[in-house]
Design a protein around this motif. Structure first.
Motif, PDB file in Angstrom:
ATOM      1  N   ASP A 238     -13.189   7.563  -1.929  1.00  0.00           N
ATOM      2  CA  ASP A 238     -11.804   7.961  -2.212  1.00  0.00           C
ATOM      3  C   ASP A 238     -11.240   8.984  -1.225  1.00  0.00           C
ATOM      4  O   ASP A 238     -10.124   8.803  -0.718  1.00  0.00           O
ATOM      5  CB  ASP A 238     -11.685   8.493  -3.639  1.00  0.00           C
ATOM      6  CG  ASP A 238     -11.880   7.389  -4.679  1.00  0.00           C
ATOM      7  OD1 ASP A 238     -11.870   6.208  -4.295  1.00  0.00           O
ATOM      8  OD2 ASP A 238     -12.047   7.717  -5.867  1.00  0.00           O
ATOM      9  N   ALA A 242      -7.707   8.639   1.303  1.00  0.00           N
ATOM     10  CA  ALA A 242      -6.570   9.566   1.285  1.00  0.00           C
ATOM     11  C   ALA A 242      -6.347  10.168   2.662  1.00  0.00           C
ATOM     12  O   ALA A 242      -5.210  10.245   3.155  1.00  0.00           O
ATOM     13  CB  ALA A 242      -6.811  10.659   0.244  1.00  0.00           C
ATOM     14  N   ALA A 246      -3.123   9.422   5.302  1.00  0.00           N
ATOM     15  CA  ALA A 246      -2.346  10.552   5.826  1.00  0.00           C
ATOM     16  C   ALA A 246      -2.356  10.592   7.349  1.00  0.00           C
ATOM     17  O   ALA A 246      -1.443  11.158   7.968  1.00  0.00           O
ATOM     18  CB  ALA A 246      -2.899  11.866   5.270  1.00  0.00           C
ATOM     19  N   THR A 265      -5.152   5.502  -4.461  1.00  0.00           N
ATOM     20  CA  THR A 265      -4.006   6.360  -4.781  1.00  0.00           C
ATOM     21  C   THR A 265      -3.232   6.691  -3.509  1.00  0.00           C
ATOM     22  O   THR A 265      -3.826   7.128  -2.517  1.00  0.00           O
ATOM     23  CB  THR A 265      -4.467   7.662  -5.450  1.00  0.00           C
ATOM     24  OG1 THR A 265      -5.168   7.344  -6.650  1.00  0.00           O
ATOM     25  CG2 THR A 265      -3.272   8.552  -5.778  1.00  0.00           C
ATOM     26  N   ILE A 266      -1.938   6.467  -3.521  1.00  0.00           N
ATOM     27  CA  ILE A 266      -1.058   6.861  -2.415  1.00  0.00           C
ATOM     28  C   ILE A 266      -0.271   8.073  -2.895  1.00  0.00           C
ATOM     29  O   ILE A 266       0.602   7.965  -3.760  1.00  0.00           O
ATOM     30  CB  ILE A 266      -0.122   5.713  -2.013  1.00  0.00           C
ATOM     31  CG1 ILE A 266      -0.944   4.504  -1.553  1.00  0.00           C
ATOM     32  CG2 ILE A 266       0.838   6.158  -0.910  1.00  0.00           C
ATOM     33  CD1 ILE A 266      -0.117   3.266  -1.302  1.00  0.00           C
ATOM     34  N   GLU A 267      -0.614   9.237  -2.367  1.00  0.00           N
ATOM     35  CA  GLU A 267      -0.060  10.477  -2.890  1.00  0.00           C
ATOM     36  C   GLU A 267       1.443  10.588  -2.655  1.00  0.00           C
ATOM     37  O   GLU A 267       2.184  11.018  -3.530  1.00  0.00           O
ATOM     38  CB  GLU A 267      -0.795  11.677  -2.280  1.00  0.00           C
ATOM     39  CG  GLU A 267      -2.261  11.761  -2.734  1.00  0.00           C
ATOM     40  CD  GLU A 267      -2.955  12.985  -2.176  1.00  0.00           C
ATOM     41  OE1 GLU A 267      -2.280  13.801  -1.498  1.00  0.00           O
ATOM     42  OE2 GLU A 267      -4.168  13.122  -2.401  1.00  0.00           O
ATOM     43  N   ASP A 268       1.894  10.209  -1.473  1.00  0.00           N
ATOM     44  CA  ASP A 268       3.325  10.287  -1.159  1.00  0.00           C
ATOM     45  C   ASP A 268       3.818   8.876  -0.852  1.00  0.00           C
ATOM     46  O   ASP A 268       3.897   8.457   0.305  1.00  0.00           O
ATOM     47  CB  ASP A 268       3.568  11.219   0.032  1.00  0.00           C
ATOM     48  CG  ASP A 268       5.047  11.494   0.268  1.00  0.00           C
ATOM     49  OD1 ASP A 268       5.887  10.735  -0.269  1.00  0.00           O
ATOM     50  OD2 ASP A 268       5.368  12.448   0.995  1.00  0.00           O
ATOM     51  N   SER A 269       4.144   8.136  -1.896  1.00  0.00           N
ATOM     52  CA  SER A 269       4.519   6.736  -1.713  1.00  0.00           C
ATOM     53  C   SER A 269       5.848   6.592  -0.977  1.00  0.00           C
ATOM     54  O   SER A 269       6.080   5.589  -0.291  1.00  0.00           O
ATOM     55  CB  SER A 269       4.567   6.015  -3.053  1.00  0.00           C
ATOM     56  OG  SER A 269       5.500   6.630  -3.918  1.00  0.00           O
TER      57      SER A 269
END
Length: 338
Positions: A238, A242, A246, A265-269
């Motif tokens: 994971d 991330a 980035a 998980t895409i933190e800033d979609s």
């Protein structure tokens, strides 16, 4: 007349018991050939099968001979087979079709941790006499999987900036192959110092520690502030995903080769969409990738002697599995020799 037997590394997928024992020598059926095994690779997937993290989907029964990276010599032909003739040195490609289903050798049917194996004649890929069996054996996965990810899924072209997360068996070959196709700059990322050193030996321009507080700044400097065109996750972890997302620049693409089974998980979609980033899944390789690699090796463009971290007798297969599980000596590939 007693039945002829051979040594084979057998896994009971129900009890998770692995042992090397004597079993009958397989007889090739119509359309099949028997191969005398010259060498067979030990892959992390084999460890995962023994641990139960991977489960065969189409295995008939509870036991299977492991091994999906195999090279050897055609020793007997089944009915209707004329080619490849007896004596041909071959790589055994790791899958066969059963109707519309693709079965995996060493998972769904018996593989190459044995003195002999049987497989369809159509999956045999002849190899030149000067390609050693240990180097040939690792091509069908350890080399062809990253090659397929680079050439097919990743569509990498010369001059693109590329990051490789995880410099183990797949990642080390990924570095070598990316250097071959002209990726520039080529950046390796691994928390293990020895793996970073190996990445530089295999052709990386820069090797970074993912935990370095200056990681983002160093990657930015290497890519002139543009970020990566392509990122490869060979680790399946994971935090890697991330960090790789980035690190992508405009229209950058992340190629998932390492398997985790976990959500992404895409933190800033919003920024992901704004920069038109992409995530592409990759698994294994296609038959043409093995054939391409054989041709490249034959013509001296690629060479895999550095990839063989140790040759171990088939009878000691359990020890080879333990060495890989412990990452003893940080191996690229261990091979079993009958």
């Amino acid at each position: 007349m007693s039945e002829e037997t051979m040594l084979a590394g057998r896994l009971n997928v129900r009890t998770k018991e692995f042992s090397v024992k004597r079993v009958p020598v397989p007889v090739p059926g119509p359309g099949e050939v028997r191969v005398k095994v010259g060498a067979a690779g030990v892959c992390l997937s084999d460890v995962h099968l023994i641990e139960g993290l991977l489960t065969p989907q189409y295995l008939d029964g509870d036991e299977v001979t492991l091994g999906h990276e195999v090279a050897g010599t055609v020793e007997a032909l089944g009915a209707g087979v004329e080619s490849p003739p007896v004596g041909t040195r071959v790589i055994v490609q790791a899958g066969k079709k059963q109707g519309e289903t693709v079965l995996t050798m060493g998972v769904d049917y018996d593989g190459g941790w044995a003195e002999y194996l049987v497989a369809p004649a159509v999956v045999m890929a002849p190899i030149p006499d000067d390609l050693p069996f240990d180097q040939a054996a690792i091509i069908p996965d350890a080399v062809s999987t990253p090659w397929g990810a680079i050439e097919w899924t990743g569509e990498v072209v010369a001059g693109e900036s590329v990051g490789v997360w995880g410099v183990g068996g797949l990642g080390a070959h990924g570095i070598q192959l990316l250097r071959f196709v002209g990726a520039s700059p080529l950046i390796a990322i691994d928390p293990i110092a020895e793996a970073r050193e190996r990445a530089l030996e295999f052709g990386a321009d820069i090797a970074l520690d993912p935990a370095d507080p200056e990681f983002a700044a160093k990657l930015g400097a290497a890519t002139a502030g543009k970020g990566l065109d392509v990122a490869f996750d060979f680790a399946g972890v994971d935090p890697v995903r991330a960090q790789a997302i980035a690190s992508l620049g405009l229209a950058g693409r992340l190629i998932l080769v390492g398997l985790s089974g976990r959500p992404i998980t895409i933190e800033d979609s919003t920024m992901f969409s704004y920069l038109r980033k992409q995530i592409r899944g990759h698994y294994g390789s296609e038959p043409q990738h093995v054939e391409q690699l054989i041709a490249l090796a034959k013509n001296g463009r690629l060479e895999f002697s550095r990839s063989i971290s140790g040759s171990i007798p088939l009878a000691e297969a359990a020890d080879a599995v333990a060495r890989l599980e412990r990452k003893e000596g940080n191996p690229i590939r261990l091979v079993l020799v009958p």
